[in-house]
Design a protein around this motif. Structure first.
Motif, mmCIF file in Angstrom:
data_model
loop_
_atom_site.group_PDB
_atom_site.id
_atom_site.type_symbol
_atom_site.label_atom_id
_atom_site.label_comp_id
_atom_site.label_asym_id
_atom_site.label_seq_id
_atom_site.Cartn_x
_atom_site.Cartn_y
_atom_site.Cartn_z
ATOM 1 N N SER A 1 -19.822 20.933 2.536
ATOM 2 C CA SER A 1 -20.467 22.141 2.030
ATOM 3 C C SER A 1 -20.297 22.254 0.522
ATOM 4 N N GLY A 2 -19.358 21.465 -0.025
ATOM 5 C CA GLY A 2 -19.223 21.397 -1.480
ATOM 6 C C GLY A 2 -18.269 22.408 -2.055
ATOM 7 N N ALA A 3 -17.898 23.410 -1.246
ATOM 8 C CA ALA A 3 -17.027 24.455 -1.770
ATOM 9 C C ALA A 3 -15.577 23.983 -1.844
ATOM 10 N N ALA A 4 -15.257 22.999 -1.004
ATOM 11 C CA ALA A 4 -13.854 22.624 -0.845
ATOM 12 C C ALA A 4 -13.325 21.812 -2.007
ATOM 13 N N ARG A 5 -12.029 21.924 -2.254
ATOM 14 C CA ARG A 5 -11.340 20.982 -3.122
ATOM 15 C C ARG A 5 -10.973 19.820 -2.191
ATOM 16 N N ARG A 6 -9.794 19.834 -1.584
ATOM 17 C CA ARG A 6 -9.460 18.806 -0.610
ATOM 18 C C ARG A 6 -9.019 19.486 0.681
ATOM 19 N N ASN A 7 -9.617 19.060 1.779
ATOM 20 C CA ASN A 7 -9.149 19.474 3.095
ATOM 21 C C ASN A 7 -8.170 18.432 3.602
ATOM 22 N N GLN B 1 0.802 -1.223 0.000
ATOM 23 C CA GLN B 1 0.000 0.000 0.000
ATOM 24 C C GLN B 1 0.838 1.278 0.000
ATOM 25 N N VAL B 2 2.150 1.151 0.133
ATOM 26 C CA VAL B 2 2.969 2.360 0.244
ATOM 27 C C VAL B 2 3.916 2.505 -0.949
ATOM 28 N N VAL B 3 4.198 3.758 -1.283
ATOM 29 C CA VAL B 3 5.147 4.084 -2.355
ATOM 30 C C VAL B 3 6.109 5.131 -1.815
ATOM 31 N N LYS B 4 7.382 4.910 -2.044
ATOM 32 C CA LYS B 4 8.412 5.839 -1.581
ATOM 33 C C LYS B 4 8.313 7.169 -2.335
ATOM 34 N N LEU B 5 8.540 8.255 -1.594
ATOM 35 C CA LEU B 5 8.501 9.604 -2.150
ATOM 36 C C LEU B 5 9.900 10.202 -2.143
ATOM 37 N N PRO B 6 10.148 11.208 -3.000
ATOM 38 C CA PRO B 6 11.419 11.915 -2.900
ATOM 39 C C PRO B 6 11.462 12.775 -1.637
ATOM 40 N N GLU B 7 12.642 12.961 -1.056
ATOM 41 C CA GLU B 7 12.800 13.861 0.094
ATOM 42 C C GLU B 7 12.416 15.278 -0.330
ATOM 43 N N GLY B 8 11.807 15.997 0.595
ATOM 44 C CA GLY B 8 11.542 17.411 0.351
ATOM 45 C C GLY B 8 10.175 17.716 -0.230
ATOM 46 N N ILE B 9 9.451 16.706 -0.677
ATOM 47 C CA ILE B 9 8.118 16.965 -1.228
ATOM 48 C C ILE B 9 7.182 17.387 -0.097
ATOM 49 N N ASP B 10 6.279 18.309 -0.377
ATOM 50 C CA ASP B 10 5.297 18.737 0.617
ATOM 51 C C ASP B 10 4.365 17.566 0.915
ATOM 52 N N MET B 11 4.276 17.184 2.202
ATOM 53 C CA MET B 11 3.558 15.957 2.534
ATOM 54 C C MET B 11 2.040 16.106 2.379
ATOM 55 N N ALA B 12 1.512 17.311 2.579
ATOM 56 C CA ALA B 12 0.070 17.503 2.362
ATOM 57 C C ALA B 12 -0.254 17.305 0.881
ATOM 58 N N ALA B 13 0.598 17.867 0.017
ATOM 59 C CA ALA B 13 0.401 17.678 -1.432
ATOM 60 C C ALA B 13 0.543 16.204 -1.788
ATOM 61 N N ALA B 14 1.547 15.558 -1.199
ATOM 62 C CA ALA B 14 1.799 14.142 -1.516
ATOM 63 C C ALA B 14 0.636 13.253 -1.091
ATOM 64 N N SER B 15 -0.029 13.608 0.014
ATOM 65 C CA SER B 15 -1.128 12.756 0.497
ATOM 66 C C SER B 15 -2.232 12.636 -0.550
ATOM 67 N N LEU B 16 -2.398 13.672 -1.367
ATOM 68 C CA LEU B 16 -3.472 13.655 -2.370
ATOM 69 C C LEU B 16 -3.233 12.603 -3.444
ATOM 70 N N LEU B 17 -1.963 12.202 -3.601
ATOM 71 C CA LEU B 17 -1.640 11.179 -4.598
ATOM 72 C C LEU B 17 -2.212 9.817 -4.219
ATOM 73 N N ALA B 18 -2.620 9.656 -2.953
ATOM 74 C CA ALA B 18 -3.069 8.344 -2.489
ATOM 75 C C ALA B 18 -4.427 7.956 -3.041
ATOM 76 N N CYS B 19 -5.245 8.938 -3.432
ATOM 77 C CA CYS B 19 -6.609 8.566 -3.840
ATOM 78 C C CYS B 19 -7.179 9.502 -4.886
ATOM 79 N N GLY B 20 -7.436 10.762 -4.519
ATOM 80 C CA GLY B 20 -8.135 11.672 -5.429
ATOM 81 C C GLY B 20 -7.416 11.850 -6.755
ATOM 82 N N VAL B 21 -6.109 12.014 -6.705
ATOM 83 C CA VAL B 21 -5.341 12.289 -7.930
ATOM 84 C C VAL B 21 -5.250 11.038 -8.805
ATOM 85 N N ILE B 22 -4.892 9.902 -8.202
ATOM 86 C CA ILE B 22 -4.757 8.681 -9.013
ATOM 87 C C ILE B 22 -6.115 8.235 -9.541
ATOM 88 N N THR B 23 -7.183 8.490 -8.776
ATOM 89 C CA THR B 23 -8.521 8.092 -9.231
ATOM 90 C C THR B 23 -8.942 8.887 -10.468
#
Ligand code: ZN
Ligand code: ZN
Length: 361
Positions: free
Chosen positions: A350-356, A144-166
């Motif tokens: 509320s529908g206004a959000a992209r990703r919290n 379930q895990v994939v290694k990331l490069p050092e220095g990437i913003d972790m909040a941005a990286a978290s989005l790769l787990a579902c919304g972005v790949i979907t």
């Protein structure tokens, strides 16, 4: 076994409660990850509202990024301290779909009731979606895990787990979109915006976003939509076809509303395909005139998690992000602490959000 803080659902529809739970150490094939960020997905909300049933009490959350804290026996290719993205795509590696290169269809059952989480008194605590990431740490299968490069913003990286790949995966892996084809994306939310940028990356000619508000259509244009159509109007497929000059080669349904599925075929050109991404509540049905699909040579294709192979697709997307060709930071509408999770969920609803994104300090 160690105590961690988690957001627990005890009753469908009730607020999550922040409390101490027990996380066991990784066993064979597992890794423990201390989380830096976990995004809130509509799937988490549907589960917490009881839309898909499931065991309680439970910990939801499945779009996470953090650092490897401990590694169980038999896991190779990861070191303690590695930054990783944590997904819900648990793949045994030896069933027929896994062996055939479709890990999102893994047929080896996983029982989250017998997972690494428990209540402090030893009572059952369900690890939802094989993840349970609304918590300071998770223990998950190494697949379930994939290694990331050092220095990437972790909040941005978290989005790769579902919304972005979907979203991106639906375009590239499920629809096999060719450069020059015309696309309609119904719903410009977290997944829809990623289908839009996936279509842009894949070289679509026209990308028509369909949503309920002008505000979301404006955001869709920032992600690559060439045209926007309000779904609130009468027969919105007419405006979409006018924008394209024809029907769509691919229409992506990225929302979980049955009505969106009812109307989606109306946008299609002959030979076009409807890609089914959003998941309505259990029991919801849609109706089609089946003969139309046969007569026009059209297809319906279900896309689960963008049919993603995470160790092939996520490093590709990380590279595109580094080059400025895949937007991640722009997908984040708010950063919250774990204690604020119910407010963050309300904001998402509320529908206004992209990703919290919940960030751990
Ligand atoms: Zn998700
Ligand atoms: Zn499998």
């Amino acid at each position: 076994m160690r105590p961690i803080k988690a957001a627990v659902c005890h009753s469908f529809g009730a607020p999550l409660t922040i409390e101490e739970v027990s996380l066991r150490a990784p066993e064979a094939g597992e890794v423990e990850v201390t989380l830096d960020a976990v995004a809130i997905c509509h799937s988490d909300i549907t589960y917490a509202e009881g839309g898909w049933g499931g065991s309680l009490p439970a910990v939801y959350g499945h779009e996470a990024a953090g650092r490897v804290r401990e590694i169980g026996p038999g896991v190779t290719g990861l070191a303690i301290g590695d930054p990783v993205v944590v997904t819900l795509i648990r793949a045994c590696g030896h069933c027929a779909p896994c062996a055939g290169g479709r890990p999102t269809g893994c047929e080896t059952a996983y029982d989250g009731d017998r997972g690494p989480l428990s209540m402090p008194d030893g009572g059952k605590l369900h690890q939802a979606m094989a993840c349970g990431a609304f918590a300071e740490a998770v223990t998950v299968h190494h697949s379930q895990v994939v290694k990331l490069p050092e220095g990437i913003d972790m909040a941005a990286a978290s989005l790769l787990a579902c919304g972005v790949i979907t979203g991106v995966g639906a375009v590239v892996n499920a629809a096999h979109l060719r450069a020059g084809q015309d696309v309609v994306v119904i719903g410009a939310g977290g997944v829809g915006l990623n289908a839009i940028q996936g279509a842009r990356i894949a070289g679509a000619r026209r990308i028509v976003a369909v949503d309920m508000s002008e505000e979301k259509l404006a955001i869709a244009r920032e992600f690559g939509a060439t045209d926007g159509v309000l779904a609130t109007g009468d027969m919105p497929w007419r405006a979409a076809k006018a924008a394209m000059g024809r029907g769509a080669d691919a229409v992506f349904v990225t929302v979980g509303a049955a009505r969106a599925y009812d109307e989606a075929p109306r946008y299609l050109a002959g030979g076009g395909r409807m890609i089914m991404v959003g998941m309505p509540h259990t029991g919801a049905e849609s109706r089609y005139e089946a003969g139309n699909f046969a007569a026009a040579g059209q297809a319906m294709i279900g896309s689960k998690m963008g049919e993603t192979v995470i160790r092939r697709d996520i490093p590709w997307m990380v590279d595109l992000y580094g080059q400025g060709r895949l937007k991640l930071d722009e997908l984040i509408s708010g950063r919250w602490s774990l204690d604020q999770i119910n407010e963050a969920i309300a904001d998402t609803k509320s529908g206004a959000a992209r990703r919290n994104v919940i960030v751990f300090g």
